[in-house]
Design a protein around this motif. Structure first.
Motif: not given
Ligand SMILES: Nc1nc2c(c(CN[C@H]3C=C[C@H](O)[C@@H]3O)cn2[C@@H]2O[C@H](COP(=O)(O)O)[C@@H](O)[C@H]2O)c(=O)[nH]1
Length: 342
Positions: A37-38, A44-45, A254-258, A282-285
């Motif tokens: 995620a970093e 992106s979250i 939900m607009g949480i993942l872009d 990256e999608i999974r993590a």
């Protein structure tokens, strides 16, 4: 040829059945997905998306999320005994990659194996699983044609059968007992005993663990037994959500993942993402990390609220997954990776 040594039923099992296994301090999935995620560039979250979602969650919804009925027992074999554990291990050994067959959904897997077991209570005996064929898998599911990756699913079930015989006298319930009531120890034990459950990869030089089917097996035992008996795990709140292909779609709506434009275009074109590629990882993590942050934001909103209980990550998962199942025809397409991990 040396005579295969018969397992002497009286000799102690190689696993520490008494006090469980040294419980790992933290969940290796949580620890390693944080690095992705970093460093992610395709996914992106959104903190804004997380806050907006939490703002929309009422106390009533929160209480539904933590109720025992949050686990869908209608579509599973649940008898409160060891056969339920054997059933869940078989289902979760096969619980992946249905999308190549447009009509095949998870529910066919769970209800198919349930029907097979009700017709023949010995159908999932380890000694039978050791010899199952691709055609045997199709019959187990009761599907009208070959299922995707059918021969590979058979190989994975043979591995489950032989490893259960070798380590736990054929009993999945005995394996659960060997974890001594720790969810993380059971997750680690499943990944150790069955190579097919070792859902991990290398991302930018580091080993990343998703352990989706190992975790969902623990979550399913917890859910099917209502957190009691064989389903009683003192550290169940340490499990993460299960990194599949359905929940990321829900988090996006939900607009949480872009997603980057390039990634979104590939998914829209139903282009396959290679397993272990940066985009897939990256999608999974980021899905795992986003649900952890969603849980933290819920805790912040409801702390001190009378009657509020913080959902476990797996309860948030079930809510998100059931939403995704229900809305799947209206939702944008999910990513497509040909894999045995999810
Ligand atoms: N994150 C998450 N992923 C889950 C499940 C389940 C089923 N869990 C049962 C247990 C309790 C619940 O109430 C469910 O009844 C399957 N999957 C994944 O979805 C995909 C199948 O999707 P589709 O092709 O649309 O059927 C595939 O990757 C599969 O591994 C879940 O719960 N969480």
């Amino acid at each position: 040829m040396a005579e295969a040594r018969r397992v002497d039923q009286s000799e102690p099992l190689p696993w520490n059945l008494a006090g469980g296994i040294e419980e790992p301090a933290t969940n290796i999935v949580k620890a390693t997905t944080a690095y992705v995620a970093e460093n992610a560039t395709h996914v992106s979250i959104s903190a804004k998306g997380i806050q907006a979602t939490v703002d929309g969650i009422s106390l009533e919804t929160l209480r539904e999320l933590v109720s025992p009925k949050a686990y869908n027992t209608d579509i599973h074999y649940v008898d409160g005994g060891p056969l339920t554990v054997q059933y869940l291990l078989v289902v979760d050994a096969l619980n992946f990659c249905f999308w190549p067959d447009e009509e095949l959904e998870y529910e066919q897997l769970s209800t198919g194996v349930k029907a097979a077991l009700e017709a023949d209570p010995t159908a999932l005996d380890a000694e039978k699983l050791m010899w199952i064929t691709g055609e045997g898998v199709r019959q187990l599911l009761g599907w009208k044609r070959d299922v995707p990756l059918q021969e590979e699913r058979a190989r994975l079930l043979r591995e489950v059968g032989s490893s259960l015989v070798r380590h736990f006298r054929g009993s999945a319930a005995r394996m659960v007992e060997a974890a001594g009531g720790s969810a993380l120890a059971l997750m680690a034990l499943v990944a150790q005993v069955f190579p097919g459950f070792r859902d991990h990869t290398i991302y930018k030089g580091r080993q990343i663990f998703l352990y989706k089917r190992a975790q969902i097996f623990v979550g399913d035992v917890y859910g099917a037994f209502g957190g009691e008996g064989l389903g009683a795990f003192w550290d169940i709140d340490q499990l993460t959500m299960f990194a599949d292909y359905r929940v990321p779609v829900v988090l996006r709506t939900m607009g949480i993942l872009d997603y980057s434009q390039g990634l979104e275009d590939k998914i829209q074109r139903r282009e396959q993402l290679p397993p272990g590629g940066e985009e897939e990882v990256e999608i999974r993590a980021c899905t795992v990390v986003a649900v952890e942050r969603l849980r933290e934001a819920l805790a912040a909103k409801f702390v001190g609220t009378p009657g509020a209980r913080l959902p476990h990550a797996i309860q948030l998962d079930w809510w998100l997954w059931e939403t995704g199942e229900r809305e799947r025809l209206r939702h944008p397409p999910h990513h497509r990776t040909l894999t045995t991990f999810y």
